[in-house]
Design a protein around this motif. Structure first.
Motif, PDB file in Angstrom:
ATOM      1  N   TRP A  84      19.573 -34.748 -29.456  1.00 33.10           N
ATOM      2  CA  TRP A  84      18.903 -33.456 -29.393  1.00 33.10           C
ATOM      3  C   TRP A  84      17.750 -33.333 -30.377  1.00 33.10           C
ATOM      4  O   TRP A  84      16.779 -32.605 -30.117  1.00 33.10           O
ATOM      5  CB  TRP A  84      19.906 -32.321 -29.603  1.00 33.10           C
ATOM      6  CG  TRP A  84      20.730 -32.085 -28.373  1.00 33.10           C
ATOM      7  CD1 TRP A  84      22.051 -32.357 -28.193  1.00 33.10           C
ATOM      8  CD2 TRP A  84      20.261 -31.549 -27.129  1.00 33.10           C
ATOM      9  NE1 TRP A  84      22.452 -32.041 -26.926  1.00 33.10           N
ATOM     10  CE2 TRP A  84      21.374 -31.533 -26.241  1.00 33.10           C
ATOM     11  CE3 TRP A  84      19.031 -31.090 -26.676  1.00 33.10           C
ATOM     12  CZ2 TRP A  84      21.264 -31.069 -24.945  1.00 33.10           C
ATOM     13  CZ3 TRP A  84      18.932 -30.627 -25.381  1.00 33.10           C
ATOM     14  CH2 TRP A  84      20.032 -30.616 -24.532  1.00 33.10           C
ATOM     15  N   SER A  85      17.822 -34.031 -31.486  1.00 38.51           N
ATOM     16  CA  SER A  85      16.684 -33.997 -32.413  1.00 38.51           C
ATOM     17  C   SER A  85      15.446 -34.608 -31.766  1.00 38.51           C
ATOM     18  O   SER A  85      14.337 -34.078 -31.876  1.00 38.51           O
ATOM     19  CB  SER A  85      17.023 -34.735 -33.709  1.00 38.51           C
ATOM     20  OG  SER A  85      18.010 -34.054 -34.443  1.00 38.51           O
ATOM     21  N   TRP A  86      15.625 -35.726 -31.067  1.00 36.38           N
ATOM     22  CA  TRP A  86      14.491 -36.376 -30.408  1.00 36.38           C
ATOM     23  C   TRP A  86      13.973 -35.535 -29.235  1.00 36.38           C
ATOM     24  O   TRP A  86      12.755 -35.366 -29.077  1.00 36.38           O
ATOM     25  CB  TRP A  86      14.893 -37.763 -29.917  1.00 36.38           C
ATOM     26  CG  TRP A  86      15.008 -38.779 -31.015  1.00 36.38           C
ATOM     27  CD1 TRP A  86      16.150 -39.303 -31.537  1.00 36.38           C
ATOM     28  CD2 TRP A  86      13.929 -39.380 -31.731  1.00 36.38           C
ATOM     29  NE1 TRP A  86      15.863 -40.196 -32.541  1.00 36.38           N
ATOM     30  CE2 TRP A  86      14.497 -40.273 -32.677  1.00 36.38           C
ATOM     31  CE3 TRP A  86      12.542 -39.256 -31.681  1.00 36.38           C
ATOM     32  CZ2 TRP A  86      13.733 -41.034 -33.544  1.00 36.38           C
ATOM     33  CZ3 TRP A  86      11.766 -40.019 -32.545  1.00 36.38           C
ATOM     34  CH2 TRP A  86      12.363 -40.900 -33.464  1.00 36.38           C
ATOM     35  N   HIS A  87      14.879 -35.028 -28.426  1.00 32.91           N
ATOM     36  CA  HIS A  87      14.446 -34.244 -27.264  1.00 32.91           C
ATOM     37  C   HIS A  87      13.705 -32.981 -27.714  1.00 32.91           C
ATOM     38  O   HIS A  87      12.632 -32.644 -27.177  1.00 32.91           O
ATOM     39  CB  HIS A  87      15.650 -33.856 -26.403  1.00 32.91           C
ATOM     40  CG  HIS A  87      15.290 -32.970 -25.247  1.00 32.91           C
ATOM     41  ND1 HIS A  87      14.827 -33.468 -24.044  1.00 32.91           N
ATOM     42  CD2 HIS A  87      15.289 -31.608 -25.117  1.00 32.91           C
ATOM     43  CE1 HIS A  87      14.561 -32.464 -23.231  1.00 32.91           C
ATOM     44  NE2 HIS A  87      14.838 -31.327 -23.857  1.00 32.91           N
ATOM     45  N   ASN A  88      14.265 -32.267 -28.668  1.00 30.81           N
ATOM     46  CA  ASN A  88      13.628 -31.031 -29.125  1.00 30.81           C
ATOM     47  C   ASN A  88      12.330 -31.315 -29.886  1.00 30.81           C
ATOM     48  O   ASN A  88      11.383 -30.517 -29.819  1.00 30.81           O
ATOM     49  CB  ASN A  88      14.589 -30.238 -30.005  1.00 30.81           C
ATOM     50  CG  ASN A  88      15.781 -29.706 -29.209  1.00 30.81           C
ATOM     51  OD1 ASN A  88      15.787 -29.771 -27.982  1.00 30.81           O
ATOM     52  ND2 ASN A  88      16.788 -29.199 -29.907  1.00 30.81           N
TER      53      ASN A  88
END
Length: 425
Positions: A84-88
């Motif tokens: 989620w850190s990468w996607h966001n």
């Protein structure tokens, strides 16, 4: 949030208390308070992953895109494997229009979790912005595998194929690709999924994405030449495409074919596109008509044209979406050796079957009165007729009613009353 509470958070030295307070604010959707508390928790314990990640999430809610990017980058430095850190992070970069960086972040996200549809979908959006058509096509196909009933993806896939260029070249390129697909590529998977390929082709055809549908029908035949049921569909689309290309060619040449004595305003000797002298003239070779299949218009170009006739400017991001969602559009360009200027435009929105509405019909004031508006509308009507659409409507200002009458439009046919609901009313 009161100043006293801000000061209380700033002086609190118990890290656990501050962090849990931040979490409470986040759960209550008190974004500003949560951001302040997370920032204080980071001051007290700077290497705790969740403080950075949650702070970034809160900043995303506050639409503080640049600050969110910085916080997500610190989060992925601490834990490089949290999806989620990468996607966001990629979402925030997309908001900042940092397309290349967004591509890198989304690719890392799909490496970690290849089954999340929206990472593939948004990665394709970034690649389309970069005009990386083949990469976007491959990514969109991966997205379709995950969510085959998400119709907007097919529109984007069709757009990528249209923008890629010459249809014959695209057919040849993708037939070679399906013959020898790279290992572990989406095409290596699709070779074994003939019915899925056929469904993509049928859906593209139903979505009026003719170019993409033709290419995929060819791919089906490349894999299984015995699929004779595909031939009638392919033949119909090829005929439709050929007729549309003929219409485009006629539209681009229509002004040139008029008498050379028909003159329009010309640039002054300074060559400034914004300084026009109606005392001078050039022949119509300097005007080119382009259709949406072979022309990409920047939202800023359209808004400059609309502003020239006194229309209020609209948000560029929304204009870009409106162009992308249009069924068809046609534009007129004043061509100079070193630059082109958009001087006319018209677009249509449609259900693709029964009805269409013409919108944003506009001609630069310096180029009005020479038949340009008539040419634009007639070309747009021809495109809609080729698609089988017969009921075409528009809203006409009172001073333009006679103009549209001459083009075949009828005011309030069958005693129908045009009515409008608008949020601005």
């Amino acid at each position: 949030m009161t100043a006293e509470l801000v000061r209380a958070i700033a002086v609190e030295s118990n890290w656990s208390k501050v962090y849990h307070l931040a979490d409470t604010y986040r759960q209550q959707q008190q974004w500003q308070a949560a951001a302040i508390a997370y920032q204080r928790s980071i001051e007290l314990q700077p290497d705790f992953f969740w403080s950075w990640h949650n702070l970034a999430d809160v900043l995303l809610k506050l639409q503080h895109w640049q600050q969110a990017v910085l916080a997500y980058r610190r989060a992925v430095d601490i834990d490089p494997d949290f999806f989620w850190s990468w996607h966001n992070l990629a979402d925030a970069l997309l908001k900042l229009q940092h397309w290349q960086q967004a591509v890198l972040a989304y690719r890392r996200a799909v490496d970690i979790d290849p089954d999340f549809f929206w990472s593939w979908h948004n990665l394709a959006d970034a690649l389309l912005k970069l005009q990386a058509w083949d990469q976007a096509i491959a990514v969109l196909l991966a997205a379709i595998q995950l969510k085959p009933d998400h119709q907007p993806v097919y529109q984007k896939l069709g757009l990528a194929f249209k923008q890629r260029g010459d249809l014959v070249v695209s057919i040849q390129d993708y037939r070679r690709l399906i013959q020898s697909p790279p290992a572990n590529s989406i095409f290596a998977t699709l070779v074994t999924k003939l019915e899925f390929l056929l469904k993509i082709a049928d859906t593209l055809a139903n979505e009026h994405q003719t170019v993409g549908a033709i290419i995929f029908y060819y791919l089906v035949l490349e894999i299984d030449p015995s699929r004779l049921d595909v031939l009638p569909k392919l033949t119909h689309l090829l005929q439709k495409h050929q007729q549309l290309q003929k219409t485009i060619t006629e539209g681009e040449e229509i002004l040139v074919s008029q008498q050379s004595s028909l003159l329009i305003a010309q640039l002054t000797t300074s060559g400034n596109l914004d300084q026009v002298s109606t005392q001078q003239a050039v022949d119509l070779d300097s005007i080119k008509i382009k259709h949406h299949l072979n022309c990409q218009i920047l939202p800023s170009q359209l808004e400059d044209l609309c502003n020239a006739v006194g229309w209020q400017r609209r948000p560029l991001e929304q204009v870009e979406q409106a162009l992308g969602n249009s069924f068809a559009y046609v534009s007129a360009w004043y061509i100079q050796p070193d630059q082109e200027k958009l001087v006319g435009f018209a677009r249509a929105v449609s259900d693709g079957i029964f009805q269409a509405i013409l919108l944003d019909i506009v001609v630069d004031p310096n180029f009005q009165g020479c038949g340009l508006g008539t040419t634009l509308v007639n070309n747009l009507l021809q495109q809609l007729k080729l698609a089988g659409i017969r009921d075409i409507a528009l809203f006409a200002s009172p001073h333009l009613v006679d103009f549209y009458h001459r083009l075949g439009f009828v005011a309030q046919p069958h005693n129908l009353q045009w009515m409008l609901w608008s949020a601005s009313c």
